[in-house]
Design a protein around this motif. Sequence first.
Motif, PDB file in Angstrom:
ATOM      1  N   MET A  34      -0.771 -21.726  10.663  1.00 33.33           N
ATOM      2  CA  MET A  34       0.569 -22.165  10.271  1.00 33.33           C
ATOM      3  C   MET A  34       0.570 -23.331   9.289  1.00 33.33           C
ATOM      4  O   MET A  34       1.628 -23.798   8.875  1.00 33.33           O
ATOM      5  CB  MET A  34       1.380 -22.515  11.519  1.00 33.33           C
ATOM      6  N   ASN A  35      -0.607 -23.821   8.930  1.00 30.73           N
ATOM      7  CA  ASN A  35      -0.769 -24.871   7.914  1.00 30.73           C
ATOM      8  C   ASN A  35      -0.033 -26.163   8.243  1.00 30.73           C
ATOM      9  O   ASN A  35       0.773 -26.662   7.467  1.00 30.73           O
ATOM     10  CB  ASN A  35      -0.351 -24.376   6.534  1.00 30.73           C
ATOM     11  N   TYR A  36      -0.318 -26.705   9.411  1.00 29.18           N
ATOM     12  CA  TYR A  36       0.220 -28.015   9.751  1.00 29.18           C
ATOM     13  C   TYR A  36      -0.839 -28.805  10.507  1.00 29.18           C
ATOM     14  O   TYR A  36      -1.812 -28.251  11.011  1.00 29.18           O
ATOM     15  CB  TYR A  36       1.512 -27.915  10.576  1.00 29.18           C
ATOM     16  N   ALA A  37      -0.626 -30.115  10.561  1.00 27.01           N
ATOM     17  CA  ALA A  37      -1.531 -31.002  11.282  1.00 27.01           C
ATOM     18  C   ALA A  37      -0.701 -31.955  12.129  1.00 27.01           C
ATOM     19  O   ALA A  37       0.395 -32.351  11.755  1.00 27.01           O
ATOM     20  CB  ALA A  37      -2.389 -31.792  10.303  1.00 27.01           C
ATOM     21  N   VAL A  38      -1.237 -32.307  13.299  1.00 24.22           N
ATOM     22  CA  VAL A  38      -0.587 -33.274  14.190  1.00 24.22           C
ATOM     23  C   VAL A  38      -1.372 -34.567  14.098  1.00 24.22           C
ATOM     24  O   VAL A  38      -2.585 -34.588  14.287  1.00 24.22           O
ATOM     25  CB  VAL A  38      -0.560 -32.759  15.646  1.00 24.22           C
TER      26      VAL A  38
END
Length: 87
Positions: A34-38
């Motif tokens: 999903m191409n996200y980072a936390v």
Amino acid sequence: MMIERSGLIVWVNDTKAARNLERFGSLHYISKKMNYAVLYIHASKLDETMRNLQKLPYVKKVERSYRNEIKTEYSSNMPDKTRFYTL
């Protein structure tokens, strides 16, 4: 002494470039699908860090995580209905 932390969801174009986000705080998770980072950072540096992240070429959008504001202590005011569903 607990340090107050805030979570950021950083939407990125390239997940390999997202590894560079470690220099801003604690990189918790990178989603390749999903191409996200936390990312977790100090709460006192939240606004400054969000502005710096927006300037990066591989960042689409930066959202604040509201996880620490969600109530996690529950009370059971409702009666237990499990006895009605037994055989």
